[in-house]
Design a protein around this motif. Structure first.
Motif, mmCIF file in Angstrom:
data_model
loop_
_atom_site.group_PDB
_atom_site.id
_atom_site.type_symbol
_atom_site.label_atom_id
_atom_site.label_comp_id
_atom_site.label_asym_id
_atom_site.label_seq_id
_atom_site.Cartn_x
_atom_site.Cartn_y
_atom_site.Cartn_z
ATOM 1 N N GLU A 244 0.768 -1.167 -0.019
ATOM 2 C CA GLU A 244 0.090 0.020 -0.022
ATOM 3 C C GLU A 244 0.885 1.088 0.068
ATOM 4 O O GLU A 244 1.487 1.587 0.741
ATOM 5 C CB GLU A 244 -0.980 -0.136 1.314
ATOM 6 C CG GLU A 244 -2.059 -1.117 1.119
ATOM 7 C CD GLU A 244 -2.852 -0.407 0.243
ATOM 8 O OE1 GLU A 244 -3.169 0.755 -0.211
ATOM 9 O OE2 GLU A 244 -3.601 -1.406 -0.777
ATOM 10 N N ASN B 205 0.470 4.473 0.056
ATOM 11 C CA ASN B 205 0.242 5.435 1.148
ATOM 12 C C ASN B 205 0.989 5.185 2.459
ATOM 13 O O ASN B 205 1.593 5.874 3.174
ATOM 14 C CB ASN B 205 -1.106 5.784 1.414
ATOM 15 C CG ASN B 205 -1.749 6.819 0.006
ATOM 16 O OD1 ASN B 205 -0.854 6.971 -0.626
ATOM 17 N ND2 ASN B 205 -2.780 6.870 -0.116
ATOM 18 N N ILE B 206 0.903 3.804 2.851
ATOM 19 C CA ILE B 206 1.272 3.478 4.320
ATOM 20 C C ILE B 206 2.579 3.314 4.188
ATOM 21 O O ILE B 206 3.606 3.763 5.140
ATOM 22 C CB ILE B 206 0.639 1.983 4.491
ATOM 23 C CG1 ILE B 206 -0.911 1.929 4.718
ATOM 24 C CG2 ILE B 206 1.445 1.254 5.765
ATOM 25 C CD1 ILE B 206 -1.373 0.721 4.912
ATOM 26 N N GLU C 159 4.643 5.153 2.151
ATOM 27 C CA GLU C 159 5.226 6.498 2.365
ATOM 28 C C GLU C 159 5.090 7.001 3.707
ATOM 29 O O GLU C 159 6.239 7.647 4.051
ATOM 30 C CB GLU C 159 4.348 7.563 1.303
ATOM 31 C CG GLU C 159 4.982 8.723 1.110
ATOM 32 C CD GLU C 159 4.591 9.313 -0.115
ATOM 33 O OE1 GLU C 159 5.278 10.277 -0.369
ATOM 34 O OE2 GLU C 159 3.976 8.553 -1.020
ATOM 35 N N ALA C 160 4.167 6.838 4.420
ATOM 36 C CA ALA C 160 4.011 7.596 5.796
ATOM 37 C C ALA C 160 5.202 6.629 6.669
ATOM 38 O O ALA C 160 5.879 7.300 7.578
ATOM 39 C CB ALA C 160 2.528 7.369 6.356
ATOM 40 N N MET D 14 -0.069 -9.506 3.713
ATOM 41 C CA MET D 14 -0.772 -9.845 2.439
ATOM 42 C C MET D 14 -0.255 -8.915 1.396
ATOM 43 O O MET D 14 -0.443 -7.400 1.108
ATOM 44 C CB MET D 14 -2.252 -9.113 2.602
ATOM 45 C CG MET D 14 -2.888 -10.141 3.788
ATOM 46 S SD MET D 14 -4.085 -11.250 3.122
ATOM 47 C CE MET D 14 -5.323 -10.054 2.706
ATOM 48 N N ALA E 70 -2.854 -6.420 8.373
ATOM 49 C CA ALA E 70 -4.203 -6.083 8.769
ATOM 50 C C ALA E 70 -4.832 -7.103 9.332
ATOM 51 O O ALA E 70 -5.813 -7.070 9.704
ATOM 52 C CB ALA E 70 -4.836 -5.519 7.392
ATOM 53 N N LYS F 100 -2.312 -3.672 12.138
ATOM 54 C CA LYS F 100 -2.816 -2.371 11.527
ATOM 55 C C LYS F 100 -4.263 -2.048 12.083
ATOM 56 O O LYS F 100 -4.834 -3.165 12.331
ATOM 57 C CB LYS F 100 -2.962 -2.665 9.999
ATOM 58 C CG LYS F 100 -1.767 -2.728 9.258
ATOM 59 C CD LYS F 100 -1.972 -2.829 7.775
ATOM 60 C CE LYS F 100 -0.548 -2.756 7.007
ATOM 61 N NZ LYS F 100 -0.947 -3.316 5.485
ATOM 62 N N PRO F 101 -4.675 -1.053 12.634
ATOM 63 C CA PRO F 101 -4.020 0.102 12.230
ATOM 64 C C PRO F 101 -3.012 0.561 13.457
ATOM 65 O O PRO F 101 -3.445 0.233 14.550
ATOM 66 C CB PRO F 101 -5.001 1.237 12.450
ATOM 67 C CG PRO F 101 -6.234 0.768 12.921
ATOM 68 C CD PRO F 101 -5.964 -0.821 12.782
ATOM 69 N N PHE F 102 -1.481 0.734 13.232
ATOM 70 C CA PHE F 102 -0.885 0.978 14.337
ATOM 71 C C PHE F 102 -0.590 2.183 14.492
ATOM 72 O O PHE F 102 -0.661 3.066 13.556
ATOM 73 C CB PHE F 102 0.460 0.052 13.833
ATOM 74 C CG PHE F 102 0.936 0.385 12.419
ATOM 75 C CD1 PHE F 102 1.774 1.622 12.046
ATOM 76 C CD2 PHE F 102 1.022 -0.679 11.601
ATOM 77 C CE1 PHE F 102 1.872 1.879 10.845
ATOM 78 C CE2 PHE F 102 1.273 -0.300 10.253
ATOM 79 C CZ PHE F 102 1.673 0.893 9.901
ATOM 80 N N SER F 103 0.253 2.701 15.472
ATOM 81 C CA SER F 103 0.531 3.876 15.811
ATOM 82 C C SER F 103 2.286 4.014 15.349
ATOM 83 O O SER F 103 2.949 2.971 15.393
ATOM 84 C CB SER F 103 0.739 4.442 17.323
ATOM 85 O OG SER F 103 1.599 3.825 18.016
ATOM 86 N N ASN F 104 2.471 5.290 14.842
ATOM 87 C CA ASN F 104 3.876 5.216 13.971
ATOM 88 C C ASN F 104 4.926 5.245 15.267
ATOM 89 O O ASN F 104 5.944 4.329 15.095
ATOM 90 C CB ASN F 104 4.223 6.957 13.681
ATOM 91 C CG ASN F 104 3.020 6.785 12.447
ATOM 92 O OD1 ASN F 104 2.760 6.052 11.797
ATOM 93 N ND2 ASN F 104 2.828 8.318 12.244
ATOM 94 N N THR G 47 -5.313 2.531 8.442
ATOM 95 C CA THR G 47 -3.821 2.592 8.835
ATOM 96 C C THR G 47 -3.096 3.830 8.116
ATOM 97 O O THR G 47 -2.323 4.533 8.758
ATOM 98 C CB THR G 47 -3.135 1.451 8.396
ATOM 99 O OG1 THR G 47 -3.768 0.203 9.032
ATOM 100 C CG2 THR G 47 -1.561 1.298 8.901
ATOM 101 N N GLU H 199 -0.942 11.229 12.187
ATOM 102 C CA GLU H 199 0.123 11.278 13.396
ATOM 103 C C GLU H 199 1.258 12.057 12.884
ATOM 104 O O GLU H 199 1.854 13.036 13.919
ATOM 105 C CB GLU H 199 0.570 9.947 13.759
ATOM 106 C CG GLU H 199 -0.564 9.257 14.750
ATOM 107 C CD GLU H 199 0.111 8.036 15.082
ATOM 108 O OE1 GLU H 199 -0.807 7.235 15.932
ATOM 109 O OE2 GLU H 199 1.171 7.429 15.081
#
Lengths: 128, 491
Positions: free
Chosen positions: A12, A14-15, A17-18, A56, A85, A106-110, B148, B155
């Motif tokens: 994914e 976007n994930i 990238e973040a 996945m 996930a 997921k969803p985890f904290s950074n 996510t 954040e």
């Protein structure tokens, strides 16, 4: 800085990238791949301090990558943070049996991901 | 387990009516001490004496016949094999006593058990759906993925004071795009739950129909009468199906769709449709207010079975069919040719020849698909047929699939010691397109082993050497068996 070099295996974008941004801010050198086959090739050819591994993903899935990593003497001790996930108990159990170093759902904290990877690589968390 | 319910029922009914033994004995023309023996199941009672006792009690004879209650006894005995429910119940044989003494309570327990099974099945189906439905699994995965990405980006924006305007814009755009996709996924989920009308059908509807059919001993005089009345009007040279179109004009059903069916099935389906008018009153009288058929699914199943019964009774008139069956010794090939019906239709008709005073050999009937799914069954009182696809693999109904079109037969002994003769044939229900798997169904008939010499299919089969030890359902079978798939519940 090879001991701070991470491979993030996540399809994914976007994930990925973040995560890359957060990990780079924490002082890691981050490479990302979105495909399982490619991830396995890079792990076998290059040196990484730790891996963030989504289960996945297209191609060879996360469980199979983990199995191959643990079967390879050169990679047997590589810290692997499994990211998925599918937070079901049986997935977690399978990941643990296959030798995952830690498991984040997921969803985890950074902060949680950064903290785990810092623990694996023995570095102190850099202020961002 | 005692086989006799009659004595207990006579006693219960007599007490209910406030009759002393002496009075009922007088009405039945026997001594009070003999009645006492009957009531304690020390003496068998049947025939004319049972008629007189029924008359003395002011009840119909069938109320005393044990066979109509056999299904209840069998099911209650089955409950005692359920470890969740039956702890401390005691001996399974007590079911006979319960049914005999307190029939109302026994029926209540039966209904409770069936309702419990229905709910169990529904819960399992729903749980299975939640766990395995690919749409739900995929949607939940997408929800978690979008959340996510949104969380990670949010954040960063919240905690990173040094975030450049460019990066800030990038993460805001991630939040916006994943929020958009999350909305679509949520909408899809919402539509799924709105449109998915989960119809929880009765898992035991078929059992209710079984119970209903067995209660009538697989024989429905009112439908026989409707069919016979129509047949009397068929002229000697008339083709029965054509004659019925004239006698009972109605919707015979579409010709084109049915054209894929073999000739006999097409004919049967058309006759069944035509019978829906002349047999309607009789079918409604049997089903509409019947307390055993507790829901619409069961009533509809029963009505469909009864219209098929009426069609069979019309195409295979009772006396004529019985006479033919006895003269050819229940040879299904001979019967299906003579009456121009399929092997299965002839087999099913054999299992309905139970007119009092003019009955044929009594058969159990079972139809299974290759996966073991039982699609039709008429049990015998002491031959419980498996309800679901967890039957004993030793039954010929399954081995018949190995040699489709050929009759497979065996003698079999149940763990109760009861012995039966079984014969089965796998037939092609529908012709299959070239290259597609054949659509086979296995048709099995069974009769008590001691009657097998009346059946041509048993010719040349030596009873002691062909006797197979079998069960009904693996988990209820106590045998030490090489074919066991499940641990027995009772050891």
């Amino acid at each position: 800085m090879s001991d701070r070099r991470l491979l993030v295996v996540e399809d994914e974008s976007n994930i990925a990238e973040a995560l890359s941004y957060v990990l780079r801010r924490a002082g890691f050198v981050v490479e990302t791949v979105s495909d399982g086959d490619l991830a396995l090739q890079r792990l076998q050819r290059e040196h990484f301090a730790a891996v963030v591994l989504d289960i996945m993903i297209p191609g060879t899935n996360g469980f199979e990558i983990l199995r191959a990593v643990r079967a390879d003497p050169a990679l047997a001790d590589l810290p692997v943070l499994v990211l998925t996930a599918r937070g079901q108990a049986k997935d977690r159990q399978l990941a643990e049996e296959l030798g995952a170093s830690a498991f984040v759902t997921k969803p985890f904290s950074n902060a949680e991901v950064v903290e785990r990877l810092c623990a694996f690589t023995g570095c102190s968390q850099q202020e961002s | 387990m005692s086989r006799d319910l009659v004595g207990l029922k006579i006693r219960a009914l007599r007490k209910e009516r406030g009759l002393l033994q002496g009075e009922l004995a007088r009405r039945a023309g026997i001594s009070p001490s003999y009645l006492n023996l009957i009531e304690r199941n020390k003496r068998a009672v049947a025939g004319g004496l049972l008629d007189r006792i029924a008359e003395g009690l002011g009840v119909q004879r069938h109320l005393l016949d044990e066979e109509s209650d056999r299904y209840i006894v069998d099911t209650l005995s089955e409950i005692t094999a359920d470890p969740l429910l039956a702890e401390g119940v005691g001996h399974p044989g007590a079911a006979v006593e319960l049914v005999g003494r307190y029939p109302g309570w026994a029926k209540l327990m039966l209904r409770l058990y069936q309702a419990y099974q229905d709910r169990n099945q529904a819960v399992m189906a729903l749980a299975d759906r939640l766990n395995r439905d690919p749409f739900l699994g995929e949607s939940i995965h997408r929800v978690l993925t979008h959340v996510t990405a949104i969380r990670a980006a949010a954040e960063i924006i919240e905690t990173d004071d040094a975030l450049s305007p460019l990066d800030r814009g990038k993460f805001l755009s991630i939040i916006a795009s994943d929020a958009g996709r999350l909305s679509e996924t949520a909408q899809g989920l919402s539509n799924f739950f709105d449109s998915a009308q989960v119809r929880i059908g009765s898992a035991t509807a078929m059992e209710h129909v079984d119970s209903f059919i067995l209660g009538h001993q697989n024989h429905f005089p009112a439908l026989e009468e409707v069919a016979a009345e129509l047949r009397r009007k068929v002229r000697a040279h008339d083709e029965p199906e054509r004659a019925l179109e004239r006698l009972a004009p109605g919707d015979a059903g579409p010709r084109k769709i049915e054209n894929v069916l073999p000739l006999e099935s097409r004919r049967f389906a058309r006759v069944k449709n035509l019978m829906k008018l002349p047999a309607k009153d009789a079918v409604d009288a049997l089903t509409v207010k019947n307390p055993i058929l507790s829901d619409e699914a069961a009533k509809a199943l029963a009505a469909s079975a009864l219209y098929s019964y009426a069609a069979a009774a019309y195409l295979m008139p009772y006396e004529e069919f019985l006479e033919a069956a006895e003269s050819c010794r229940y040879d299904l090939d001979v019967l299906s040719q003579r009456f121009e019906v399929s092997y299965e239709q002839a087999a099913h008709r054999l299992a309905t020849l139970q007119r009092p005073g003019a009955s044929g050999l009594r058969f159990a009937f079972m139809r299974s698909d290759p996966s073991g799914y039982v699609t039709k069954r008429l049990p015998l009182p002491r031959l419980p047929l498996p309800r679901y696809g967890t039957a004993c693999p030793l039954w010929v109904v399954y081995s018949a699939f190995q040699t489709a079109g050929v009759t497979v037969r065996s003698f079999g002994e149940l763990p109760t010691g009861e012995q039966f003769f079984f014969f089965a044939r796998a037939v092609e229900k529908l012709p299959s397109p070239p290259g597609a798997p054949r659509r086979l169904l296995s048709i099995m008939l069974a009769c008590p082993a001691e009657e097998a010499q009346r059946v041509s299919a048993a010719d040349g089969l030596n009873r002691p050497s062909a006797m197979v030890s079998l069960g009904t359902v693996c988990r209820l079978c106590p045998r030490d068996c090489a074919h066991r798939q499940e641990a027995p519940l009772i050891t």
